[in-house]
Design a protein around this motif. Structure first.
Motif, PDB file in Angstrom:
ATOM      1  N   ALA A  76       0.825  -1.213   0.000  1.00 61.31           N
ATOM      2  CA  ALA A  76       0.000   0.000   0.000  1.00 61.31           C
ATOM      3  C   ALA A  76       0.855   1.258   0.000  1.00 61.31           C
ATOM      4  CB  ALA A  76      -0.921  -0.012   1.217  1.00 61.31           C
ATOM      5  N   LEU A  77       2.014   1.205   0.661  1.00 65.99           N
ATOM      6  CA  LEU A  77       2.891   2.370   0.746  1.00 65.99           C
ATOM      7  C   LEU A  77       3.734   2.569  -0.511  1.00 65.99           C
ATOM      8  CD1 LEU A  77       4.228   1.912   4.389  1.00 65.99           C
ATOM      9  CD2 LEU A  77       2.791   3.805   3.594  1.00 65.99           C
ATOM     10  N   ALA A  78       3.986   1.500  -1.245  1.00 65.64           N
ATOM     11  CA  ALA A  78       4.952   1.532  -2.339  1.00 65.64           C
ATOM     12  C   ALA A  78       4.710   2.633  -3.380  1.00 65.64           C
ATOM     13  CB  ALA A  78       5.014   0.162  -3.020  1.00 65.64           C
ATOM     14  N   PRO A  79       3.478   2.860  -3.836  1.00 67.29           N
ATOM     15  CA  PRO A  79       3.295   3.897  -4.853  1.00 67.29           C
ATOM     16  C   PRO A  79       3.498   5.324  -4.347  1.00 67.29           C
ATOM     17  CG  PRO A  79       1.477   2.317  -4.867  1.00 67.29           C
ATOM     18  CD  PRO A  79       2.239   2.104  -3.600  1.00 67.29           C
ATOM     19  N   GLY A  80       3.799   5.467  -3.061  1.00 65.64           N
ATOM     20  CA  GLY A  80       3.957   6.812  -2.506  1.00 65.64           C
ATOM     21  C   GLY A  80       2.658   7.393  -2.027  1.00 65.64           C
ATOM     22  N   SER A  81       1.687   6.511  -1.753  1.00 63.98           N
ATOM     23  CA  SER A  81       0.384   6.984  -1.298  1.00 63.98           C
ATOM     24  C   SER A  81       0.534   7.741   0.015  1.00 63.98           C
ATOM     25  CB  SER A  81      -0.567   5.798  -1.091  1.00 63.98           C
ATOM     26  OG  SER A  81      -0.650   5.019  -2.255  1.00 63.98           O
ATOM     27  N   GLY A  82      -0.026   8.940   0.061  1.00 62.88           N
ATOM     28  CA  GLY A  82       0.007   9.713   1.294  1.00 62.88           C
ATOM     29  C   GLY A  82      -1.127   9.374   2.220  1.00 62.88           C
ATOM     30  N   LEU A  83      -2.067   8.533   1.734  1.00 59.63           N
ATOM     31  CA  LEU A  83      -3.237   8.144   2.521  1.00 59.63           C
ATOM     32  C   LEU A  83      -3.396   6.640   2.447  1.00 59.63           C
ATOM     33  CD1 LEU A  83      -5.864   8.745   4.088  1.00 59.63           C
ATOM     34  CD2 LEU A  83      -6.977   9.181   1.883  1.00 59.63           C
ATOM     35  N   ILE A  84      -3.415   5.990   3.617  1.00 60.71           N
ATOM     36  CA  ILE A  84      -3.537   4.538   3.695  1.00 60.71           C
ATOM     37  C   ILE A  84      -4.813   4.186   4.446  1.00 60.71           C
ATOM     38  CG2 ILE A  84      -2.472   2.396   4.462  1.00 60.71           C
ATOM     39  CD1 ILE A  84      -0.833   3.828   2.356  1.00 60.71           C
TER      40      ILE A  84
END
Length: 357
Positions: free
Chosen positions: A159-167
């Motif tokens: 979930a973090l890999a794409p650089g998502s600022g919201l999880i």
């Protein structure tokens, strides 16, 4: 881990509503989650909490309102274009792919302007997030070779890999056994804080919500009942329903008169002035019990050793009301003893028809 910490996205829900088959499940939802904040959405089964998460993620349409991330409206976008990471209940890892390929799955470009275009960039980002979650040495392993806690860390890395600022996390620890659950949720909370991501955790587990969140949003029948810090939610619930969702509670009928209230255990102080009939409430650990002679508020009806404390059950004279209070140690009270109850902190008062404890 350079670059692994990224500014968390600001999530805003404004007048959001949604449901199924013409029936509204969630209504008039207004909520702002700040950058880097950890928010837990707490609610009973059927309260609408999973629907809220699905509407934010783009997995379920909203029927009214707006969903914004960093001021950009996203409710019209498909899920893959919202820039939001999702950690599902049981990780949902691909069993035939290695850990590294599971994490890298979300980096495969889905449109010509996707950020992660080159294979080298993707490989570097996978190494970065696996290092962040402490699984760099398991990059070639299959999910079946990992523990339940490690699988959830892989799901978080993906979930973090794409650089998502919201999880978004959908009850991610519910499939873990009790002994593992507390440790894994502490690990995941620490990793989210280290990443800098904003997170929204959906859960029915009050201990989980209170332990992991900066703020807790309580959802009752599709509406927000209270949004507060865990401490304020626990000790100053705005309603009896919120109090019961946030933890064990003792409720007694009362008549308030200013800064005190009259109850079956005597005159008790209130945390804020009130007047009229209603209910006072405490958390059980805010009450102490002692053996008395012929006088007392009631009689001990049971004693249960539960490890760190002993539960003393009691029934009040002439009312039929009963509740249990945890006390340290054993041998303080025995079945049949007359007992007196003393609060260690002011009670919270709620007006309205009394609710027995």
């Amino acid at each position: 881990m350079t670059g692994s910490r990224r500014p968390g996205g600001v999530l805003e829900l404004s007048g959001v509503a949604g449901g199924y088959g013409g029936a509204t499940v969630v209504r008039d939802l207004d909520l702002i989650v700040g950058s880097g904040e950890a928010l837990a959405v707490l609610g009973a089964s059927g309260s609408g909490k999973t629907t809220v998460l699905r509407m934010i993620a783009g997995l379920h349409p909203i029927s009214a309102g707006r969903v914004l991330v960093d001021g950009r409206r996203v409710d019209h976008l498909p899920a893959q274009h919202r820039g939001i990471g999702l950690v599902p209940q049981q990780g949902a890892l691909f069993p035939h792919l290695s850990v590294a390929r599971n994490v890298g799955f979300g980096l495969v470009p889905v449109d010509p302007v996707a950020r992660w275009r080159s294979r080298a960039e993707r490989a570097g980002r996978v190494r970065e997030v696996l290092d962040l979650v402490g699984l760099a040495d398991r990059a070639d392993a299959r999910p079946s070779q990992l523990s339940g806690g490690q699988q959830q860390r892989v799901a978080l890395a993906r979930a973090l890999a794409p650089g998502s600022g919201l999880i978004l996390l959908d009850e991610p620890f519910s499939a873990l056994d009790a002994a593992l659950r507390g440790r894994v949720r502490a690990e995941v909370s620490a990793l989210l804080a280290e990443s800098g991501a904003t997170s929204v955790l959906v859960t029915h587990d009050r201990a989980e919500a209170l332990a992991t969140a900066d703020r807790v949003a309580v959802l009752i029948d599709g509406r927000l009942a209270q949004v507060d810090t865990p401490e304020r939610l626990y000790h100053h619930p705005v309603s009896r329903e919120v109090a019961q969702l946030a933890g064990e509670v003792v409720l007694l009928p009362a008549t308030a008169g200013g800064e005190v209230a009259q109850t079956i255990i005597g005159t008790v102080p209130l945390d804020s002035p009130a007047n009229g009939d209603g209910t006072v409430l405490w958390r059980p650990e805010s009450l102490s019990v002692r053996r008395v002679g012929s006088e007392g508020h009631g009689v001990c009806t049971g004693v249960e050793f539960v490890g760190a404390s002993t539960l003393v059950r009691m029934r009040f004279d002439g009312t039929g009301q009963s509740f249990a209070v945890p006390v340290s140690g054993g041998g303080i009270v025995e079945v049949g003893d007359r007992v007196e109850v003393t609060p260690s902190r002011p009670a919270v008062f709620h007006a309205g028809p009394p609710t027995p404890g």
